[in-house]
Each structure stands twice: as C-alpha cells, then as structure tokens.
Design an enzyme around this catalytic site. Structure first.
Site, PDB file in Angstrom:
ATOM      1  N   LYS A 115       0.832  -1.417  -0.045  1.00  0.00           N
ATOM      2  CA  LYS A 115       0.102  -0.077   0.057  1.00  0.00           C
ATOM      3  C   LYS A 115       0.796   1.398  -0.135  1.00  0.00           C
ATOM      4  O   LYS A 115       0.669   2.288  -0.585  1.00  0.00           O
ATOM      5  CB  LYS A 115      -1.046   0.098   1.336  1.00  0.00           C
ATOM      6  N   LYS A 197      -4.413 -10.802  -7.404  1.00  0.00           N
ATOM      7  CA  LYS A 197      -5.566 -11.467  -6.566  1.00  0.00           C
ATOM      8  C   LYS A 197      -6.772 -10.269  -7.136  1.00  0.00           C
ATOM      9  O   LYS A 197      -6.649  -9.250  -7.243  1.00  0.00           O
ATOM     10  CB  LYS A 197      -5.253 -11.235  -5.139  1.00  0.00           C
ATOM     11  N   LYS A 200     -10.890  -4.951  -5.627  1.00  0.00           N
ATOM     12  CA  LYS A 200     -11.477  -3.497  -6.079  1.00  0.00           C
ATOM     13  C   LYS A 200     -10.711  -2.746  -6.769  1.00  0.00           C
ATOM     14  O   LYS A 200     -11.184  -2.196  -7.532  1.00  0.00           O
ATOM     15  CB  LYS A 200     -12.299  -3.177  -5.044  1.00  0.00           C
TER      16      LYS A 200
HETATM   17  P1  ATP Z   1      -7.573  -4.264  -1.184  1.00  0.00           P
HETATM   18  O1  ATP Z   1      -8.015  -4.003  -2.671  1.00  0.00           O
HETATM   19  O2  ATP Z   1      -7.514  -3.284  -0.594  1.00  0.00           O
HETATM   20  O3  ATP Z   1      -6.273  -5.405  -1.213  1.00  0.00           O
HETATM   21  P2  ATP Z   1      -9.565  -6.182  -1.122  1.00  0.00           P
HETATM   22  O4  ATP Z   1     -10.499  -5.879  -2.118  1.00  0.00           O
HETATM   23  O5  ATP Z   1      -8.714  -7.175  -1.256  1.00  0.00           O
HETATM   24  O6  ATP Z   1      -8.779  -4.756  -0.839  1.00  0.00           O
HETATM   25  P3  ATP Z   1      -9.874  -6.528   1.834  1.00  0.00           P
HETATM   26  O7  ATP Z   1     -11.015  -5.722   2.695  1.00  0.00           O
HETATM   27  O8  ATP Z   1      -8.598  -6.456   2.073  1.00  0.00           O
HETATM   28  O9  ATP Z   1     -10.450  -6.523   0.255  1.00  0.00           O
HETATM   29  O10 ATP Z   1     -10.447  -7.996   2.213  1.00  0.00           O
HETATM   30  C1  ATP Z   1     -11.451  -8.582   2.942  1.00  0.00           C
HETATM   31  C2  ATP Z   1     -11.414  -9.979   3.203  1.00  0.00           C
HETATM   32  O11 ATP Z   1     -11.585 -10.670   2.005  1.00  0.00           O
HETATM   33  C3  ATP Z   1      -9.866 -10.580   3.678  1.00  0.00           C
HETATM   34  O12 ATP Z   1     -10.167 -11.565   4.545  1.00  0.00           O
HETATM   35  C4  ATP Z   1      -9.140 -10.879   2.655  1.00  0.00           C
HETATM   36  O13 ATP Z   1      -8.232 -11.970   2.919  1.00  0.00           O
HETATM   37  C5  ATP Z   1     -10.399 -11.441   1.552  1.00  0.00           C
HETATM   38  N1  ATP Z   1      -9.985 -11.367   0.336  1.00  0.00           N
HETATM   39  C6  ATP Z   1      -9.797 -10.095  -0.487  1.00  0.00           C
HETATM   40  N2  ATP Z   1      -9.684 -10.343  -1.612  1.00  0.00           N
HETATM   41  C7  ATP Z   1      -9.621 -11.759  -1.857  1.00  0.00           C
HETATM   42  C8  ATP Z   1      -9.354 -12.675  -2.840  1.00  0.00           C
HETATM   43  N3  ATP Z   1      -9.096 -12.125  -4.246  1.00  0.00           N
HETATM   44  N4  ATP Z   1      -9.451 -13.935  -2.599  1.00  0.00           N
HETATM   45  C9  ATP Z   1      -9.918 -14.446  -1.349  1.00  0.00           C
HETATM   46  N5  ATP Z   1     -10.090 -13.508  -0.556  1.00  0.00           N
HETATM   47  C10 ATP Z   1     -10.025 -12.306  -0.532  1.00  0.00           C
END
Ligand code: ATP
Ligand code: LTN
Length: 333
Positions: A115, A197, A200
């Site tokens: 980040k 991964k 958003k």
């Molecule tokens: P960012 O874009 O800021 O990384 P994000 O979209 O990955 O955010 P988070 O709020 O960080 O979402 O994640 C919320 C939960 O969802 C966490 O437990 C995270 O491990 C899980 N998670 C997020 N993205 C994935 C993914 N692609 N696959 C599986 N689990 C996920």
C-alpha cells in the site's frame, strides 16, 4: 455443565464494494460458523481511512456491507454484527498494543509495503500501525479463530506474536487465536490478470456482489485464459493460471469438485466454459443481491441491528480493556 462455545471473529473494510473474492474467500464460510461458535463480525471502518476516502462513500458502503452480511446468511439474532468505530475500546486497546509492537515487525508487513508503494504521497502512521489496530480488534474479544483470506494471514500472525509478548510480561491476559483459512476460494484471482488477486482496485477483473447479471457475464466472457496450446479445462495453477482460477470460482460457486468440473467440460474448450462460470456466479449471487436491496430499503431495521450489535460488542470488549488497563498499571476510574 454446558460447554462454552468457542469464539470467532472477523471483519472486512468498507473501503470498496464487496466482491467475489471477499465472498468466496472468507464471507461465504461465516454463516456456517454462527451455529457452532460465538461469532463477532464487523465493518472495519476505522481501517479504511489509512487511505484517503470520500466520507459519503464510507457511510454508504458501511450500511450496504451490514445488509450484505445479513443477506449472506449472518442472522443478527445469532451473531454480533457491528461497526468498528461504534466500539471505542478497539482504539483504546490499539494504543496499548502500539507500545508492544516493534518497528521492525511492522516494517515487514507485505500489505504495508504494497500500500505504501501504491500511495507514495500518503504513507501515514495509521497505515504503518494498521496491524496493531487489527490485533486490538481481534484480541479484545478473546477469539479462538479468525477466519480470513490468505492475504491477511501475516496480520493474524503478528497479532499472535503481540499477544504472546504481552502475556509473557503480564500473565495470561489474551487468548492466542488461530487464523482459519478455507482451502477452496482462499485466493480468487483477477479475471483479466490472473497473476494478481481479485481486488476492487482492479475493477475490470473484479466481480462485485451487487453487479448486474449482464455485467457479470460480460466480465466472465472477457476473462483472460491461457495461451497454452492444449486449450482444455484442466486445473493446473502454474501452467494455466487463468483457467485454474475459473475452475476454482466455479467450484466455490457450485460446490462441485475440480474433477467433476474438468469432466463436465472435457472436449468443450474455453468458449463454452467461460459463460458457464459466469452463469454459476450469477445464480450464486442473485439471492444475495436481491436480499441486500430489500434490506437497504429498511434503514430502521439496519440501524437497530448495528446499535444492538455495538452494545453487545462493547460489553465484551470493555471487560478485556479493563483487564489490560489494570495489568499495565493505569489507575482504575
Ligand atoms: P484491497 O484492494 O485494498 O487489497 P480487497 O478488495 O482485497 O482490498 P479486503 O478488504 O482487504 O479486500 O479483504 C477483505 C477480506 O476478503 C479479507 O479476509 C481478505 O483476505 C479477503 N479477500 C480479499 N480479496 C480476496 C481474494 N481475491 N480472494 C480471497 N479472499 C480475498
Ligand atoms: N485487515 C482486514 C480487515 C480487518 C480484520 C480485522 C479481519 C480489520 N480488523 C480483524 C479480521 C480480524 C482486511 O483488510 N481485510
């Protein structure tokens, strides 16, 4: 004598609309847990401001997220649903834990490194000490398990290290929790960049829970598949990351095994497979979207849910905080 239930806790930041990765990773598994465990689920709004946000968006997403939690099957009668900023004990404990977490440990956190590379103009102290607030979120409820996606494992590990360190000095104050990571769906990859991964911040490769079926279908039809010559539907994340991701999504959305999916699409090629995965996802998300829309029309109900949740959470959190304050030597009020 009735055996005490084990405790489970998790949260998601309302920093973006919930997506398929959030759902197929952690969220989908939470409803199964509410019968067996004492569960706390929260909207991690305090965490969102480590990155600049639009205030109206945080409010809208927090409320939508509560509705989505309920729509995914988290019955507020059977678990505690609340908004993190409504329970001040989280930030109170976070300060104490800041003082028991080392600069070096925090510097090693992958999420901090990622980040801060993405937001070079705003590497604030909150972004750096984020794991201390997350450790406080967790330890204050004395949970046995923390169900998260794989990317959060490092944060649960630092939380355990801090708890062990604190307990080593003051006696057994905190329960040391285990991360709980489901195997299928632990890491859903982006549809248009399967080496990263689903997130958003890459909206074209990301399917949001509230998205319209036609938009979901469009994203799946455009999903990147692999340039290998074989062109068959086979799970092999090294050689075929794009197709393997789609198989994983199909499996998580339908409950079928990888082998069954491979057999179903044998000889059919990617052209038939991609829309089939899209349809499976549309059907899996449809009831959640419809129920979320219904709940969002009833703000009074949602307010009552998060108020009750915050009261129940604050009661438990207050007990741990008082114990911690006493142990470190703060004069009781
Ligand atoms: P960012 O874009 O800021 O990384 P994000 O979209 O990955 O955010 P988070 O709020 O960080 O979402 O994640 C919320 C939960 O969802 C966490 O437990 C995270 O491990 C899980 N998670 C997020 N993205 C994935 C993914 N692609 N696959 C599986 N689990 C996920
Ligand atoms: N850091 C997590 C959200 C989060 C969390 C928590 C998860 C904040 N506090 C406590 C589990 C337990 C994230 O970014 N997904």
């Amino acid at each position: 004598m009735e055996q005490q239930k084990k405790v489970m806790l998790s949260g998601i930041q309302p920093s973006g609309d919930l997506h398929l990765g959030n759902y197929l990773g952690p969220l989908r598994h939470w409803p199964e847990m509410i019968e067996e465990f004492d569960c706390y689920f929260f909207m991690a709004d305090l965490h969102t401001i480590t990155v600049r946000q639009n205030p109206a968006d945080i409010r809208r997403r927090t409320l939508t997220q509560i509705a989505q939690y309920i729509a995914c099957g988290l019955d507020p009668e059977k678990c505690v649903l609340f908004v993190q900023s409504h329970v001040p004990a989280h930030t109170q404990l976070a300060w104490v834990l800041d003082c028991f977490t080392m600069f070096g440990e925090l510097s090693r956190m992958t999420q901090f490194k990622d980040k801060s590379a993405k937001n070079a103009e705003n590497i604030n102290a909150g972004l750096f000490t984020y794991p201390c607030l997350m450790a406080a979120d967790i330890l204050i409820y004395q949970p046995d398990f923390v169900p998260v996606g794989e990317d959060q494992k490092q944060h649960v590990e630092i939380c355990r290290d801090v708890a062990v360190r604190f307990n080593g000095i003051y006696g057994d104050v905190f329960k040391v929790p285990e991360p709980y990571i489901a195997k299928v769906g632990a890491r859903i990859m982006s549809l248009n960049a399967p080496e990263t991964k689903m997130s958003k911040s890459l909206p074209e490769g990301c399917v949001f829970l509230m998205e319209k079926p036609e938009d979901i279908m469009r994203k799946f039809k455009r999903a990147v598949t692999d340039s290998d010559t074989e062109r068959c539907v086979r799970y092999d994340p090294q050689a075929k990351p794009g197709v393997s991701n789609l198989i994983q999504i199909h499996a998580a959305a339908t409950g079928k095994s990888y082998e069954v999916i491979e057999a179903e699409f044998e000889g059919k090629g990617y052209g038939a497979f991609k829309p089939a995965v899209g349809e499976a996802v549309v059907e899996c998300l449809r009831p959640i979207r419809e129920e979320t829309e219904r709940l969002l029309a009833d703000k009074t109900y949602l307010e009552q849910v998060y108020r009750t949740g915050a009261e129940r959470a604050a009661y438990v959190a207050g007990k741990t905080l008082r114990k911690v304050y006493k142990k470190v030597g703060f004069l009781p009020q």
